[in-house]
Motif scaffolding. Structure first.
Motif, PDB file in Angstrom:
ATOM      1  N   LYS A  86      -9.550  -9.720   6.281  1.00  0.00           N
ATOM      2  CA  LYS A  86      -9.738 -10.512   5.059  1.00  0.00           C
ATOM      3  C   LYS A  86      -9.393 -11.990   5.275  1.00  0.00           C
ATOM      4  CE  LYS A  86      -8.697  -6.577   2.091  1.00  0.00           C
ATOM      5  NZ  LYS A  86      -7.802  -5.982   1.106  1.00  0.00           N
ATOM      6  N   LEU A  87      -9.050 -12.330   6.536  1.00  0.00           N
ATOM      7  CA  LEU A  87      -8.701 -13.699   6.924  1.00  0.00           C
ATOM      8  C   LEU A  87      -7.478 -14.236   6.173  1.00  0.00           C
ATOM      9  CD1 LEU A  87     -12.294 -15.219   7.183  1.00  0.00           C
ATOM     10  CD2 LEU A  87     -10.915 -14.178   9.001  1.00  0.00           C
ATOM     11  N   MET A  88      -6.552 -13.338   5.887  1.00  0.00           N
ATOM     12  CA  MET A  88      -5.329 -13.726   5.182  1.00  0.00           C
ATOM     13  C   MET A  88      -4.158 -13.972   6.136  1.00  0.00           C
ATOM     14  SD  MET A  88      -6.227 -13.940   2.090  1.00  0.00           S
ATOM     15  CE  MET A  88      -4.660 -14.133   1.295  1.00  0.00           C
ATOM     16  N   VAL A  89      -4.197 -13.353   7.298  1.00  0.00           N
ATOM     17  CA  VAL A  89      -3.146 -13.541   8.303  1.00  0.00           C
ATOM     18  C   VAL A  89      -3.801 -13.644   9.671  1.00  0.00           C
ATOM     19  CG1 VAL A  89      -1.392 -12.276   6.993  1.00  0.00           C
ATOM     20  CG2 VAL A  89      -2.744 -11.073   8.705  1.00  0.00           C
ATOM     21  N   GLU A  90      -3.036 -14.164  10.599  1.00  0.00           N
ATOM     22  CA  GLU A  90      -3.489 -14.198  11.990  1.00  0.00           C
ATOM     23  C   GLU A  90      -2.389 -13.572  12.829  1.00  0.00           C
ATOM     24  OE1 GLU A  90      -5.074 -17.316  15.367  1.00  0.00           O
ATOM     25  OE2 GLU A  90      -4.076 -18.081  13.584  1.00  0.00           O
ATOM     26  N   ARG A  91      -2.751 -12.584  13.582  1.00  0.00           N
ATOM     27  CA  ARG A  91      -1.776 -11.912  14.437  1.00  0.00           C
ATOM     28  C   ARG A  91      -1.808 -12.561  15.809  1.00  0.00           C
ATOM     29  NH1 ARG A  91      -1.412  -5.420  15.470  1.00  0.00           N
ATOM     30  NH2 ARG A  91       0.587  -5.489  16.515  1.00  0.00           N
ATOM     31  N   ILE A  92      -0.655 -13.052  16.234  1.00  0.00           N
ATOM     32  CA  ILE A  92      -0.545 -13.759  17.512  1.00  0.00           C
ATOM     33  C   ILE A  92       0.509 -13.059  18.354  1.00  0.00           C
ATOM     34  CG2 ILE A  92       0.030 -15.956  18.612  1.00  0.00           C
ATOM     35  CD1 ILE A  92      -0.762 -17.293  15.942  1.00  0.00           C
ATOM     36  N   ARG A  93       0.144 -12.767  19.580  1.00  0.00           N
ATOM     37  CA  ARG A  93       1.099 -12.137  20.501  1.00  0.00           C
ATOM     38  C   ARG A  93       2.150 -13.179  20.880  1.00  0.00           C
ATOM     39  NH1 ARG A  93       1.602  -7.768  23.261  1.00  0.00           N
ATOM     40  NH2 ARG A  93      -0.468  -6.907  23.291  1.00  0.00           N
ATOM     41  N   SER A  94       3.426 -12.818  20.738  1.00  0.00           N
ATOM     42  CA  SER A  94       4.497 -13.759  21.060  1.00  0.00           C
ATOM     43  C   SER A  94       4.665 -13.866  22.567  1.00  0.00           C
ATOM     44  CB  SER A  94       5.813 -13.322  20.412  1.00  0.00           C
ATOM     45  OG  SER A  94       6.368 -12.246  21.124  1.00  0.00           O
ATOM     46  N   GLU A  95       5.288 -14.956  22.990  1.00  0.00           N
ATOM     47  CA  GLU A  95       5.556 -15.139  24.426  1.00  0.00           C
ATOM     48  C   GLU A  95       6.468 -14.049  24.946  1.00  0.00           C
ATOM     49  OE1 GLU A  95       6.853 -19.101  25.316  1.00  0.00           O
ATOM     50  OE2 GLU A  95       5.204 -19.979  24.171  1.00  0.00           O
ATOM     51  N   MET A  96       7.377 -13.567  24.110  1.00  0.00           N
ATOM     52  CA  MET A  96       8.275 -12.486  24.528  1.00  0.00           C
ATOM     53  C   MET A  96       7.482 -11.223  24.821  1.00  0.00           C
ATOM     54  SD  MET A  96      11.639 -12.909  22.158  1.00  0.00           S
ATOM     55  CE  MET A  96      12.452 -11.544  22.987  1.00  0.00           C
ATOM     56  N   ASP A  97       6.424 -10.952  24.042  1.00  0.00           N
ATOM     57  CA  ASP A  97       5.570  -9.794  24.307  1.00  0.00           C
ATOM     58  C   ASP A  97       4.886  -9.950  25.650  1.00  0.00           C
ATOM     59  OD1 ASP A  97       6.196  -8.615  21.903  1.00  0.00           O
ATOM     60  OD2 ASP A  97       4.396  -9.307  20.879  1.00  0.00           O
ATOM     61  N   GLU A  98       4.460 -11.155  25.935  1.00  0.00           N
ATOM     62  CA  GLU A  98       3.766 -11.419  27.209  1.00  0.00           C
ATOM     63  C   GLU A  98       4.672 -11.153  28.403  1.00  0.00           C
ATOM     64  OE1 GLU A  98       0.568 -12.171  27.636  1.00  0.00           O
ATOM     65  OE2 GLU A  98       0.182 -12.192  25.490  1.00  0.00           O
ATOM     66  N   THR A  99       5.960 -11.522  28.298  1.00  0.00           N
ATOM     67  CA  THR A  99       6.866 -11.363  29.425  1.00  0.00           C
ATOM     68  C   THR A  99       7.357  -9.936  29.575  1.00  0.00           C
ATOM     69  OG1 THR A  99       8.767 -11.997  28.080  1.00  0.00           O
ATOM     70  CG2 THR A  99       7.656 -13.745  29.321  1.00  0.00           C
ATOM     71  N   SER A 100       7.216  -9.129  28.532  1.00  0.00           N
ATOM     72  CA  SER A 100       7.705  -7.750  28.611  1.00  0.00           C
ATOM     73  C   SER A 100       6.690  -6.797  29.233  1.00  0.00           C
ATOM     74  CB  SER A 100       8.113  -7.257  27.223  1.00  0.00           C
ATOM     75  OG  SER A 100       6.982  -7.162  26.385  1.00  0.00           O
ATOM     76  N   LYS A 101       5.556  -7.316  29.668  1.00  0.00           N
ATOM     77  CA  LYS A 101       4.535  -6.456  30.289  1.00  0.00           C
ATOM     78  C   LYS A 101       4.891  -6.116  31.708  1.00  0.00           C
ATOM     79  CE  LYS A 101       0.481  -7.635  27.665  1.00  0.00           C
ATOM     80  NZ  LYS A 101      -0.840  -8.187  27.696  1.00  0.00           N
TER      81      LYS A 101
ATOM     82  N   LYS B 148       8.907 -15.655   5.039  1.00  0.00           N
ATOM     83  CA  LYS B 148       9.486 -15.666   6.380  1.00  0.00           C
ATOM     84  C   LYS B 148       8.696 -16.544   7.352  1.00  0.00           C
ATOM     85  CE  LYS B 148      11.744 -12.973   9.578  1.00  0.00           C
ATOM     86  NZ  LYS B 148      12.635 -12.560  10.232  1.00  0.00           N
ATOM     87  N   LYS B 149       7.449 -16.796   7.064  1.00  0.00           N
ATOM     88  CA  LYS B 149       6.506 -17.594   7.881  1.00  0.00           C
ATOM     89  C   LYS B 149       5.959 -16.832   9.082  1.00  0.00           C
ATOM     90  CE  LYS B 149       6.941 -20.981   5.102  1.00  0.00           C
ATOM     91  NZ  LYS B 149       6.290 -20.737   3.853  1.00  0.00           N
ATOM     92  N   ASP B 150       6.798 -16.138   9.831  1.00  0.00           N
ATOM     93  CA  ASP B 150       6.283 -15.268  10.888  1.00  0.00           C
ATOM     94  C   ASP B 150       7.242 -14.098  11.043  1.00  0.00           C
ATOM     95  OD1 ASP B 150       8.429 -16.353  12.219  1.00  0.00           O
ATOM     96  OD2 ASP B 150       7.287 -17.165  13.877  1.00  0.00           O
ATOM     97  N   ALA B 151       6.716 -13.006  11.546  1.00  0.00           N
ATOM     98  CA  ALA B 151       7.521 -11.788  11.691  1.00  0.00           C
ATOM     99  C   ALA B 151       6.838 -10.874  12.683  1.00  0.00           C
ATOM    100  CB  ALA B 151       7.661 -11.087  10.343  1.00  0.00           C
ATOM    101  N   ASN B 152       7.612  -9.960  13.232  1.00  0.00           N
ATOM    102  CA  ASN B 152       6.990  -8.965  14.100  1.00  0.00           C
ATOM    103  C   ASN B 152       6.644  -7.734  13.261  1.00  0.00           C
ATOM    104  OD1 ASN B 152       9.291  -7.176  14.000  1.00  0.00           O
ATOM    105  ND2 ASN B 152      10.279  -8.410  15.578  1.00  0.00           N
TER     106      ASN B 152
END
Length: 91
Positions: free
Chosen positions: A76-91, A47-51
């Protein structure tokens, strides 16, 4: 397609993947990864990215379990969790 041929294909796949159903085999095959971690990695690879909700649904686990799985994969440095822009605007 011939029913017997379909049945043979299904049983061939089961024979190949049956090792995945035995927990003691996971450590030999996937080293330091738990089943849910492998499933999450496979999902993210495709999927490349997912929530987190999508990951939880895919691994058939509660959201808090999926969050723990991703946290372990981050360590384990296998993934990087990045907050999406949509998460930022929902605050």
């Amino acid at each position: 397609m011939d029913t017997n041929k379909v049945e043979q294909i299904v049983f061939n796949y089961i024979d190949e993947f049956k090792v995945l159903f035995f927990p003691q085999q996971w450590s030999n095959i996937f080293l330091d990864f738990y089943k849910n971690e492998i499933l999450a990695l496979l999902f993210l690879y495709r999927k490349k990215d997912a929530n987190m909700t999508e990951i939880a649904e895919y691994i058939m686990a509660p959201l808090n379990t999926a969050t723990g799985v991703i946290a372990r994969l981050e360590k384990k440095l296998m993934v990087e969790r990045i907050r999406s822009e949509m998460d930022e605007t929902s605050k």
